[in-house]
Design a protein around this motif. Sequence first.
Motif, PDB file in Angstrom:
ATOM      1  N   ASP A 259      41.079  64.551  26.767  1.00 49.61           N
ATOM      2  CA  ASP A 259      40.742  64.667  28.191  1.00 49.61           C
ATOM      3  C   ASP A 259      39.970  63.466  28.723  1.00 49.61           C
ATOM      4  N   ILE A 260      39.055  62.950  27.885  1.00 53.66           N
ATOM      5  CA  ILE A 260      38.201  61.830  28.289  1.00 53.66           C
ATOM      6  C   ILE A 260      38.092  60.876  27.106  1.00 53.66           C
ATOM      7  N   PHE A 261      38.247  59.588  27.368  1.00 57.07           N
ATOM      8  CA  PHE A 261      38.034  58.590  26.320  1.00 57.07           C
ATOM      9  C   PHE A 261      36.646  57.973  26.485  1.00 57.07           C
ATOM     10  N   HIS A 262      35.917  57.921  25.381  1.00 57.99           N
ATOM     11  CA  HIS A 262      34.582  57.300  25.351  1.00 57.99           C
ATOM     12  C   HIS A 262      34.757  55.972  24.626  1.00 57.99           C
ATOM     13  N   CYS A 263      34.670  54.880  25.367  1.00 62.21           N
ATOM     14  CA  CYS A 263      35.092  53.567  24.882  1.00 62.21           C
ATOM     15  C   CYS A 263      33.868  52.754  24.502  1.00 62.21           C
ATOM     16  N   SER A 264      33.596  52.660  23.203  1.00 65.22           N
ATOM     17  CA  SER A 264      32.330  52.104  22.743  1.00 65.22           C
ATOM     18  C   SER A 264      32.406  50.588  22.580  1.00 65.22           C
ATOM     19  N   THR A 265      31.554  49.909  23.343  1.00 67.20           N
ATOM     20  CA  THR A 265      31.381  48.465  23.203  1.00 67.20           C
ATOM     21  C   THR A 265      29.891  48.181  23.044  1.00 67.20           C
ATOM     22  N   ARG A 266      29.565  47.010  22.548  1.00 72.04           N
ATOM     23  CA  ARG A 266      28.153  46.672  22.359  1.00 72.04           C
ATOM     24  C   ARG A 266      27.517  46.208  23.659  1.00 72.04           C
ATOM     25  N   ARG A 267      28.327  45.606  24.549  1.00 73.44           N
ATOM     26  CA  ARG A 267      27.836  45.142  25.844  1.00 73.44           C
ATOM     27  C   ARG A 267      28.867  45.531  26.899  1.00 73.44           C
ATOM     28  N   TYR A 268      28.514  46.431  27.791  1.00 69.38           N
ATOM     29  CA  TYR A 268      29.498  46.964  28.748  1.00 69.38           C
ATOM     30  C   TYR A 268      30.067  45.888  29.670  1.00 69.38           C
ATOM     31  N   TRP A 269      29.325  44.798  29.872  1.00 73.73           N
ATOM     32  CA  TRP A 269      29.742  43.789  30.850  1.00 73.73           C
ATOM     33  C   TRP A 269      30.769  42.797  30.290  1.00 73.73           C
ATOM     34  N   GLU A 270      31.072  42.869  29.000  1.00 68.34           N
ATOM     35  CA  GLU A 270      31.987  41.881  28.424  1.00 68.34           C
ATOM     36  C   GLU A 270      33.443  42.285  28.618  1.00 68.34           C
ATOM     37  N   PRO A 271      34.306  41.348  29.089  1.00 65.45           N
ATOM     38  CA  PRO A 271      35.739  41.639  29.231  1.00 65.45           C
ATOM     39  C   PRO A 271      36.367  41.908  27.860  1.00 65.45           C
ATOM     40  N   GLU A 272      37.344  42.801  27.823  1.00 67.21           N
ATOM     41  CA  GLU A 272      37.972  43.142  26.544  1.00 67.21           C
ATOM     42  C   GLU A 272      39.064  42.145  26.159  1.00 67.21           C
ATOM     43  N   GLU A 274      41.412  38.499  27.401  1.00 68.35           N
ATOM     44  CA  GLU A 274      41.427  37.302  28.251  1.00 68.35           C
ATOM     45  C   GLU A 274      42.250  37.555  29.511  1.00 68.35           C
ATOM     46  N   GLY A 275      41.834  36.933  30.615  1.00 68.25           N
ATOM     47  CA  GLY A 275      42.618  37.000  31.847  1.00 68.25           C
ATOM     48  C   GLY A 275      42.271  38.167  32.747  1.00 68.25           C
ATOM     49  N   SER A 276      41.257  38.961  32.365  1.00 74.76           N
ATOM     50  CA  SER A 276      40.841  40.107  33.182  1.00 74.76           C
ATOM     51  C   SER A 276      39.378  40.370  32.898  1.00 74.76           C
ATOM     52  N   ASP A 277      38.630  40.808  33.917  1.00 70.26           N
ATOM     53  CA  ASP A 277      37.221  41.127  33.654  1.00 70.26           C
ATOM     54  C   ASP A 277      37.021  42.600  33.318  1.00 70.26           C
ATOM     55  N   LEU A 278      38.110  43.354  33.141  1.00 75.65           N
ATOM     56  CA  LEU A 278      37.971  44.759  32.743  1.00 75.65           C
ATOM     57  C   LEU A 278      37.387  44.860  31.335  1.00 75.65           C
ATOM     58  N   VAL A 319      26.772  49.225  38.308  1.00 79.17           N
ATOM     59  CA  VAL A 319      27.095  50.068  39.464  1.00 79.17           C
ATOM     60  C   VAL A 319      28.303  49.505  40.226  1.00 79.17           C
ATOM     61  N   GLU A 320      28.395  48.173  40.302  1.00 79.73           N
ATOM     62  CA  GLU A 320      29.567  47.562  40.947  1.00 79.73           C
ATOM     63  C   GLU A 320      30.851  47.969  40.249  1.00 79.73           C
ATOM     64  N   LYS A 321      30.861  47.921  38.927  1.00 78.22           N
ATOM     65  CA  LYS A 321      32.044  48.310  38.154  1.00 78.22           C
ATOM     66  C   LYS A 321      32.366  49.797  38.380  1.00 78.22           C
ATOM     67  N   LEU A 322      31.328  50.618  38.391  1.00 77.61           N
ATOM     68  CA  LEU A 322      31.507  52.053  38.631  1.00 77.61           C
ATOM     69  C   LEU A 322      32.062  52.290  40.027  1.00 77.61           C
ATOM     70  N   ASP A 323      31.523  51.572  40.993  1.00 80.70           N
ATOM     71  CA  ASP A 323      31.952  51.716  42.389  1.00 80.70           C
ATOM     72  C   ASP A 323      33.401  51.282  42.577  1.00 80.70           C
ATOM     73  N   ARG A 324      33.875  50.348  41.736  1.00 82.67           N
ATOM     74  CA  ARG A 324      35.279  49.899  41.796  1.00 82.67           C
ATOM     75  C   ARG A 324      36.204  50.811  40.998  1.00 82.67           C
ATOM     76  N   ASP A 325      35.656  51.898  40.472  1.00 80.25           N
ATOM     77  CA  ASP A 325      36.440  52.840  39.657  1.00 80.25           C
ATOM     78  C   ASP A 325      36.967  52.229  38.370  1.00 80.25           C
TER      79      ASP A 325
END
Length: 366
Positions: A259-272, A274-278, A319-325
Amino acid sequence: MTNQTTTKPLFETFSMDKLQLPNRTVMAPMTRGFSPGNVPNEDVAAYYRRRAENEVGLIITEGTGINHPASVSGAGIPVFHGEKALEGWADVVEQVHEAGGKIAPQLWHVGMTRKKGDLPNEEAEPVGPSGLSLDGEKVNEAPSTEEVEALVEAYAQAAKDAKRLGFDAIEIHGAHGYLIDQFFWENTNKRTDRYGGDLVERTQFAVEIVEACRREVGEDFPIIFRFSQWKMNDFQAKLATTPDELERFLQPLIDVGVDIFHCSTRRYWEPEFEGSDLNLAGWTKKLSGKPVISVGSVGLDGVFTDFSGAGTSSLDGLVEKLDRDEFDLVAIGRSLLMDPAWVKKVHEGRVNDLLAFNKEALKKLY
């Protein structure tokens, strides 16, 4: 510094058919080791209750061991089987619900990260897909197909008990190089039965666990699945090196009803990629269409795998990332260890009152 106006997206309600939360905050699962005899006691219940009283939207408990002799390593780590432990968890649920909170247990097996001779069952051998350590060294023999199937059923029993005790969801721990992740990872899974093979085939163990848990909890009970690219021994490890590989990896888990994926990274702000800031959560939401939880050093200026302490940091980027969905929910770890009122303080704009993480917080239950 962050203020109330800019944090508004963090305090919007979250609603899906199986789960409604008052805001977007989640307490990240964090092993504490304060459960004597592997049983969560009144101190543990009070620890979780304090977070519920202070507006945490969803509490995910520390990892708790399924019914297998090698599921945890340590006499103070809680388990999720046996009369005493389950009574302890029933009290945790009661305390959190009394305070108006919602809670999910994180169902866990540490796999080959366990050392021979570790408590609580010193004689129990560690278990992993191929008997290999995270470094690829042979430790013992691979479990038989039947033994792997028994592990699947142990997760299902834990899920059944979680629902019976009144939990609001379950989280299956498939991250960080523990048992399920050892099946995902080619370095540790060399099996030739149905649990081995390519990236997609290596999801089979997790797929069967989700299916078995779903059978026990029914269609209306939320199943959260936590995964990561990195491992405890290798922060650069990748299960998926491209969005296409990530989509192929996720699809079997989507198909069986995570139902929900919990995606664990060490730093939430790092792009996964290349070519996208997601980040990883952003990509997972884009590829799966499922709600996702993002996590990784939220509110702090130090990476969570370095426990030397960290200062507080602005939440604006989050919050910006959250606000952008980009993601739906935000898991907070160390910030909540030190400061049970962290969420409430942020909600009220009292960011100057936030307590910075100090490694002393690991030694007691604040």
